[in-house]
Write an enzyme that holds these catalytic residues in place. Structure first.
Site, mmCIF file in Angstrom:
data_model
loop_
_atom_site.group_PDB
_atom_site.id
_atom_site.type_symbol
_atom_site.label_atom_id
_atom_site.label_comp_id
_atom_site.label_asym_id
_atom_site.label_seq_id
_atom_site.Cartn_x
_atom_site.Cartn_y
_atom_site.Cartn_z
ATOM 1 N N SER A 1 -18.740 19.556 -6.618
ATOM 2 C CA SER A 1 -18.754 19.899 -8.045
ATOM 3 C C SER A 1 -17.653 19.208 -8.831
ATOM 4 O O SER A 1 -17.375 19.575 -9.966
ATOM 5 C CB SER A 1 -18.651 21.412 -8.212
ATOM 6 O OG SER A 1 -17.547 21.878 -7.508
ATOM 7 N N THR B 1 -15.132 23.673 -9.792
ATOM 8 C CA THR B 1 -14.334 22.943 -10.779
ATOM 9 C C THR B 1 -12.855 23.097 -10.464
ATOM 10 O O THR B 1 -12.402 24.201 -10.172
ATOM 11 C CB THR B 1 -14.588 23.563 -12.166
ATOM 12 O OG1 THR B 1 -15.918 23.269 -12.553
ATOM 13 C CG2 THR B 1 -13.619 23.047 -13.219
ATOM 14 N N THR C 1 -14.616 18.343 -13.567
ATOM 15 C CA THR C 1 -15.811 18.949 -12.957
ATOM 16 C C THR C 1 -17.023 18.035 -13.097
ATOM 17 O O THR C 1 -17.048 17.168 -13.979
ATOM 18 C CB THR C 1 -16.127 20.292 -13.653
ATOM 19 O OG1 THR C 1 -17.173 20.959 -12.938
ATOM 20 C CG2 THR C 1 -16.569 20.107 -15.090
ATOM 21 N N ARG D 1 -26.126 18.105 -20.805
ATOM 22 C CA ARG D 1 -25.344 19.351 -20.910
ATOM 23 C C ARG D 1 -23.847 19.081 -20.654
ATOM 24 O O ARG D 1 -23.460 18.388 -19.740
ATOM 25 C CB ARG D 1 -25.878 20.368 -19.902
ATOM 26 C CG ARG D 1 -25.190 21.741 -19.959
ATOM 27 C CD ARG D 1 -24.079 21.879 -18.958
ATOM 28 N NE ARG D 1 -23.532 23.230 -18.908
ATOM 29 C CZ ARG D 1 -22.438 23.565 -18.231
ATOM 30 N NH1 ARG D 1 -21.797 22.650 -17.539
ATOM 31 N NH2 ARG D 1 -21.997 24.795 -18.229
ATOM 32 N N THR E 1 -12.747 28.527 -15.073
ATOM 33 C CA THR E 1 -13.840 28.067 -14.225
ATOM 34 C C THR E 1 -14.980 29.061 -14.344
ATOM 35 O O THR E 1 -14.807 30.171 -14.838
ATOM 36 C CB THR E 1 -13.385 27.911 -12.755
ATOM 37 O OG1 THR E 1 -14.454 27.351 -11.976
ATOM 38 C CG2 THR E 1 -12.983 29.238 -12.155
ATOM 39 N N GLY E 2 -16.159 28.646 -13.905
ATOM 40 C CA GLY E 2 -17.318 29.534 -13.988
ATOM 41 C C GLY E 2 -18.323 29.023 -15.004
ATOM 42 O O GLY E 2 -18.391 27.820 -15.281
#
Ligand code: SD4
Length: 337
Positions: free
Chosen positions: A94, A196, A214, A224, A247-248
């Site tokens: 990632s 990330t 990321t 995106r 993050t997330g």
């Protein structure tokens, strides 16, 4: 030592992710940490500078950053060098090379960096360049702009000597092909690894910098862009106060301008831990929030060297290198039941 893993269960229409991670606490004693400045934290614990924290389990990256700091390097160099370790790590799917692609098979990177003066640079939708964080730094230092996107970012990177390369590794290609079969381009449920890297450092002078890099959500829609390269959302640094990185699920971080929020809460006197908790509460307490379906995690540091981390779901962690100890710290979290 387990690398961080987390599972995404998402309806892509709502772009939700739920994150789980296998963690192992282990300590890695540094032989080269230098005590420069003893500070008393709110918990009355002696802490030393320099220090570095990062999202997830990235001990090689924090060790690299600490090497820079221990040698007298500044926090900006430390976070860049630290993030580059993960960008070059093809096993991390990632970040950088080996990142999982979007639904069309393109690996597109987002990154940003911010220094002690509040200068910042970012790249979004960058393709074919492994070290997005370094391109972001070049944007900050060598252009009058903050952010470059897509082909322009790539051409800029090439003009600065970055070598274009194919970032889609065999492993990520296979994962994408498997995803295509199961999801048939109308994905309802996804499974992915995600991690990330966001990194914050305070150098021996007490100056703070941060970076975030990321490949974004796996199998995202073409074009995106998440929170990670957005100053104030994925990252914010105020050298007078402290810094935060996220993050997330980026969409949820952007909607609450999460990292800026955490720094502003610290400005109002909250400890980093409490500031991260408040920022998560802003997300989960929204009317109709579907927070059970996605993860967001924050890590933060203040000018005194106090740190905090908090997430919606269990299994988020922070790697912290301070006082000669490089350790993975499991984050407290909101959803306990
Ligand atoms: C994004 N925030 O693109 C990133 C994803 C992430 O660990 O942090 N993954 O939304």
């Amino acid at each position: 030592m387990n690398r961080r893993k987390f599972i995404k269960n998402t309806a892509l229409t709502s772009a939700g992710i739920a994150i789980g991670s296998s963690l192992a606490n282990c300590k890695n004693k540094s032989t080269h940490s230098t005590e420069i400045n003893a500070l008393t934290t709110g918990a009355n614990v002696k802490s030393k500078l320099p220090l570095v924290i990062a999202t997830w389990s990235v001990k090689e990256a924090t060790a690299k950053a600490m090497e820079v700091l221990d040698a007298g390097g500044n926090a900006l160099d430390a976070v860049e060098q630290g993030c580059k370790i993960e960008e070059a790590n093809e096993k991390g799917q990632s970040v950088g090379k080996g990142g999982l692609p979007d639904r069309d098979g393109k690996v597109t990177l987002d990154a940003c960096i911010m220094d002690k003066h509040g200068n910042c640079g970012a790249v979004v939708y960058l393709q074919n360049i492994t070290h997005a964080v370094s391109v972001a730094r070049k944007v900050m230092e060598d252009t009058p702009h903050v952010m470059l996107a897509g082909e322009g970012a790539k051409q800029f990177a090439i003009s600065k000597g970055f070598e274009p390369e194919d970032l889609l590794t065999e492993a990520s290609k296979q994962a994408w092909e498997k995803w295509k079969v199961e999801a048939k381009y109308k994905p309802i449920i996804n499974i992915e690894n995600h991690d990330t890297i966001g990194m914050l450092a305070i150098d021996k002078n007490g100056d703070i910098s941060g970076a975030c890099t990321t490949s974004g959500l796996a199998y995202k829609m073409g074009g995106r862009v998440g929170d990670s390269p957005i100053i104030g959302s994925g990252l914010f640094v105020d050298n007078e106060i402290g810094a935060c990185v996220a993050t997330g699920l980026g969409e949820e971080v952007v909607k609450t301008v999460g990292s800026f929020l955490v720094v502003e809460l610290m400005r109002q006197g909250k400890a980093p831990q409490k500031a991260c908790e408040e920022a998560i509460s802003r997300i989960v307490n929204k009317p109709n929030s579907n927070y059970k379906d996605f993860q967001v995690g924050y890590i933060a540091v203040n000018k005194k060297g106090e740190t905090g981390s908090y997430s919606i779901h269990q299994w988020f962690s922070m790697t912290k290198f301070q006082n000669g100890v490089n350790e993975q710290i499991q984050s407290d979290y909101f959803l306990k039941t």
